[in-house]
Write an enzyme that holds these catalytic residues in place. Structure first.
Site, PDB file in Angstrom:
ATOM      1  N   LYS A 222      36.095  42.907  42.348  1.00 14.90           N
ATOM      2  CA  LYS A 222      35.293  42.746  43.571  1.00 14.90           C
ATOM      3  C   LYS A 222      35.044  44.085  44.252  1.00 14.90           C
ATOM      4  CE  LYS A 222      36.232  37.913  44.571  1.00 14.90           C
ATOM      5  NZ  LYS A 222      36.777  36.910  45.499  1.00 14.90           N
ATOM      6  N   ARG A 256      43.098  34.660  40.060  1.00 15.16           N
ATOM      7  CA  ARG A 256      41.826  34.380  39.389  1.00 15.16           C
ATOM      8  C   ARG A 256      41.225  35.697  38.914  1.00 15.16           C
ATOM      9  NH1 ARG A 256      36.444  34.318  40.745  1.00 15.16           N
ATOM     10  NH2 ARG A 256      35.209  32.600  39.926  1.00 15.16           N
TER      11      ARG A 256
HETATM   12  C1  PT1 Z   1      37.838  33.523  44.966  1.00 20.41           C
HETATM   13  C2  PT1 Z   1      36.582  33.355  44.305  1.00 20.41           C
HETATM   14  C3  PT1 Z   1      36.271  32.049  43.845  1.00 20.41           C
HETATM   15  N1  PT1 Z   1      35.698  34.363  44.116  1.00 20.41           N
HETATM   16  C4  PT1 Z   1      38.323  31.243  44.657  1.00 20.41           C
HETATM   17  N2  PT1 Z   1      37.164  31.019  44.024  1.00 20.41           N
HETATM   18  C5  PT1 Z   1      34.518  34.123  43.519  1.00 20.41           C
HETATM   19  N3  PT1 Z   1      39.212  30.217  44.852  1.00 20.41           N
HETATM   20  C6  PT1 Z   1      34.227  32.835  43.059  1.00 20.41           C
HETATM   21  C7  PT1 Z   1      32.550  41.232  45.852  1.00 20.41           C
HETATM   22  O1  PT1 Z   1      32.919  41.593  46.973  1.00 20.41           O
HETATM   23  O2  PT1 Z   1      38.210  34.691  45.442  1.00 20.41           O
HETATM   24  N4  PT1 Z   1      38.660  32.481  45.131  1.00 20.41           N
HETATM   25  N5  PT1 Z   1      35.091  31.830  43.224  1.00 20.41           N
HETATM   26  C8  PT1 Z   1      33.538  35.255  43.320  1.00 20.41           C
HETATM   27  N6  PT1 Z   1      33.033  35.716  44.564  1.00 20.41           N
HETATM   28  C9  PT1 Z   1      32.851  37.059  44.865  1.00 20.41           C
HETATM   29  C10 PT1 Z   1      32.975  37.488  46.188  1.00 20.41           C
HETATM   30  C11 PT1 Z   1      32.602  37.986  43.858  1.00 20.41           C
HETATM   31  C12 PT1 Z   1      32.880  38.846  46.500  1.00 20.41           C
HETATM   32  C13 PT1 Z   1      32.472  39.335  44.171  1.00 20.41           C
HETATM   33  C14 PT1 Z   1      32.624  39.785  45.499  1.00 20.41           C
HETATM   34  O3  PT1 Z   1      32.171  42.037  44.971  1.00 20.41           O
END
Ligand code: PT1
Length: 280
Positions: A222, A256
């Site tokens: 991220k 995750r």
């Molecule tokens: C998470 C999560 C998710 N993240 C759970 N499910 C994502 N329970 C999808 C960035 O800042 O943390 N917990 N499902 C993916 N979401 C992101 C959010 C991907 C922010 C990248 C960023 O780069």
């Protein structure tokens, strides 16, 4: 010690569990036509199971910053065939990363064990669906919606506010008839948070044990890692492992990740240390 149960199957959380992210390429199986993309996703699932994933997280809606919403039919077409494939071929837990009640229903009917909802069952019908389906649910904190959540994240106190939100969602779940034994919590790294907010949460993750529920965290590749290091997501493995290790030290139960093999190695080293502390 926490344990999750679904479809008569138990997942012990006595040691960290690695949840592998199963990429579902946008528009991949929309018309049921892109067999190559489906096959690639199946091979990716096979690989993550072989590498030691305890859970495969299947999602058909991107929720990363700036992502657009996906229609119900598109999401079902992406997710359900993969749930069926993993159920038929592997003895692993399957979570479905969705906010839509109908996707929850069809995925659990196909054999998914865990609902992973970044909107914490706030979409229409989701609370009731989760209560009826009788499987564990991960409740995540997000400020805003994915298309705009990174525009201007604002908190008085991010720790207090994330905790208050999760507490309220736990109460709503219990009022809807979801058993407390079925709930997990996630602070939602990168979901409507600045770099500083994310590190405030990561540095103080142990605070969330107050609610006495298992903690799931996702920070793999991220921007909280990439922006700190000035690196592209694909070059964030070492940073992601360090962040995950910090979360484990503060008691996270499920992590995750994209990089299952490397994360499982890290978990083994962590566990070897933990074991010796206990036996001293
Ligand atoms: C998470 C999560 C998710 N993240 C759970 N499910 C994502 N329970 C999808 C960035 O800042 O943390 N917990 N499902 C993916 N979401 C992101 C959010 C991907 C922010 C990248 C960023 O780069």
């Amino acid at each position: 010690m926490y344990r999750l149960t679904a479809h008569g199957k138990t997942l012990l959380l006595d040691k960290p569990v690695v949840m592998g992210i199963l990429n579902v390429t946008p528009d991949s199986f929309s018309d049921g036509g892109d067999f190559a993309a489906f096959e690639a996703a199946c091979r990716h699932a096979d690989e993550m199971v072989a590498q030691g994933a305890g859970i495969i997280d299947i999602g058909g809606e991107s929720t990363r910053p700036g992502a657009a919403e996906v229609s119900l039919s598109e999401e079902l077409a992406r997710v359900i065939p993969l749930v069926k494939y993993v159920v038929a071929n592997h003895d692993v837990w399957i979570s479905v990363d969705t906010s839509k009640a109908e996707v929850m229903r069809q995925a659990v009917a196909a054999g998914a064990h865990l609902i992973n909802d970044v909107r914490a069952l706030q979409e229409p019908g989701a609370l009731q669906a989760a209560a009826e389906l009788n499987v564990p649910v991960c409740l995540m904190h997000m400020q805003g919606q994915p298309d705009s959540m990174q525009a201007a994240p604002l908190y008085n106190n991010v720790l207090d506010e994330v905790e208050a939100f999760l507490h309220a969602r736990v109460e709503a779940c219990i009022a809807a008839g979801i058993s407390r034994e079925h709930l997990l919590l996630d602070v939602g790294f990168g979901f409507g948070k600045t770099l500083e907010h994310n590190y405030q949460l990561l540095a103080n993750l142990d605070r969330f044990h107050q609610m006495a529920l298992p903690l799931l965290i996702g920070l793999s590749r991220k921007s909280m890692i990439g922006n700190l290091l000035g690196r592209a997501p694909k070059d964030c493995l070492a940073g992601s492992l360090a962040g995950a290790m910090q979360a484990l030290q503060l008691g996270a139960h499920i992590i995750r990740v994209h990089d299952v093999a490397q994360t499982c190695n890290m978990v083994e080293v962590f566990q070897a240390c933990k074991q010796q502390r206990r036996n001293d």
